[in-house]
Design an enzyme around this catalytic site. Structure first.
Site, mmCIF file in Angstrom:
data_model
loop_
_atom_site.group_PDB
_atom_site.id
_atom_site.type_symbol
_atom_site.label_atom_id
_atom_site.label_comp_id
_atom_site.label_asym_id
_atom_site.label_seq_id
_atom_site.Cartn_x
_atom_site.Cartn_y
_atom_site.Cartn_z
ATOM 1 N N PHE A 137 58.331 -42.544 -25.961
ATOM 2 C CA PHE A 137 59.146 -43.742 -26.072
ATOM 3 C C PHE A 137 60.072 -43.888 -24.874
ATOM 4 O O PHE A 137 60.653 -42.911 -24.392
ATOM 5 C CB PHE A 137 60.038 -43.682 -27.322
ATOM 6 C CG PHE A 137 59.321 -43.802 -28.629
ATOM 7 C CD1 PHE A 137 58.918 -45.042 -29.108
ATOM 8 C CD2 PHE A 137 59.065 -42.677 -29.398
ATOM 9 C CE1 PHE A 137 58.268 -45.155 -30.341
ATOM 10 C CE2 PHE A 137 58.427 -42.772 -30.624
ATOM 11 C CZ PHE A 137 58.018 -44.014 -31.100
ATOM 12 N N ASP A 138 60.262 -45.119 -24.430
ATOM 13 C CA ASP A 138 61.402 -45.461 -23.594
ATOM 14 C C ASP A 138 62.627 -45.431 -24.512
ATOM 15 O O ASP A 138 62.493 -45.419 -25.739
ATOM 16 C CB ASP A 138 61.186 -46.853 -22.992
ATOM 17 C CG ASP A 138 62.381 -47.330 -22.206
ATOM 18 O OD1 ASP A 138 62.903 -46.555 -21.384
ATOM 19 O OD2 ASP A 138 62.814 -48.473 -22.431
ATOM 20 N N LEU A 139 63.827 -45.451 -23.932
ATOM 21 C CA LEU A 139 65.038 -45.400 -24.758
ATOM 22 C C LEU A 139 65.686 -46.781 -24.867
ATOM 23 O O LEU A 139 65.554 -47.464 -25.885
ATOM 24 C CB LEU A 139 66.021 -44.377 -24.187
ATOM 25 C CG LEU A 139 67.304 -44.149 -24.986
ATOM 26 C CD1 LEU A 139 67.020 -43.787 -26.434
ATOM 27 C CD2 LEU A 139 68.154 -43.071 -24.306
#
Length: 217
Positions: free
Chosen positions: A9-11
């Protein structure tokens, strides 16, 4: 249909909405640099890319001033900005369900790694996230392509379509494509749909509910 065993995941813009914290930190940095008269919409362009890119490209700062502006940003962000932040509705439920299904989850972000870890721990996402990989202080590893590659290397993962990068910007999708893994573009973050679709993600989802359906198959 999609079956993913490993999810990166990106944040910002994917797991959490950190708009307020980032913009307040940018305003503080620009104030310290005595930059004014800018349209606030320009601050939106900072969300996703490395900070250095934003200050140098959007405000024409030279290398010295860019470094100083980044330092000011991190001064505010480290004290206030990092917790001016909230997970998107449904994200905690998504992580819990993926964990229950035995999925392996990671975070790859252009954010400074120590701040990313603070956010993940603050919201207790560290119960589910195996590793957080971010930028180092000098942004030597700030490109999303390199950060994703680092996660794969450190976790001893061989690139495959069973590994997926989930993100809201073109940097996330391009980074996933370059590392030869699957990609999911999310439409609820900071990226523009037309830009995201132009990078040819494997999947595009409008909201967290659609992401839930796709990842929990």
């Amino acid at each position: 249909m999609a079956q993913f065993s490993h999810i990166i995941f990106d944040l910002d813009g994917t797991l959490t909405d950190n708009t307020l914290g980032i913009k307040n930190s940018l305003k503080y940095a620009l104030e310290q640099m005595q930059v004014d008269g800018y349209h606030e919409n320009i601050l939106d362009t900072f969300i996703g890319p490395p900070l250095q890119w934003g200050f140098s490209t959007q405000f024409g700062m030279n290398e010295r001033d860019t470094k100083l502006a980044v330092d000011y940003f991190r001064e505010y962000y480290g004290e206030h900005g990092w917790h001016q932040n909230d997970p998107y509705d449904g994200i905690m439920e998504l992580l819990a369900e993926l964990d229950a299904q035995g999925k392996r989850m990671y975070v790859a972000t252009a954010k400074l790694e120590k701040y990313a870890n603070k956010i993940i721990e603050h919201f207790e996402m560290d119960r589910y996230i195996i590793q957080v990989k971010g930028a180092d202080y000098h942004a030597k590893k700030a490109t999303k392509n390199k950060i994703i590659a680092d996660v794969l290397t450190m976790q001893q993962l061989v690139p495959s379509k069973e590994i997926v990068m989930v993100g809201d910007t073109v940097y996330d999708i391009e980074g996933g494509n370059e590392n030869e893994i699957s990609t999911i573009a999310v439409g609820y973050g900071f990226g523009k749909e037309e830009d995201l679709r132009a990078t040819n993600p494997d999947y595009f989802v409008e909201d967290v509910d659609e992401l839930f359906e796709l990842l929990t198959l």
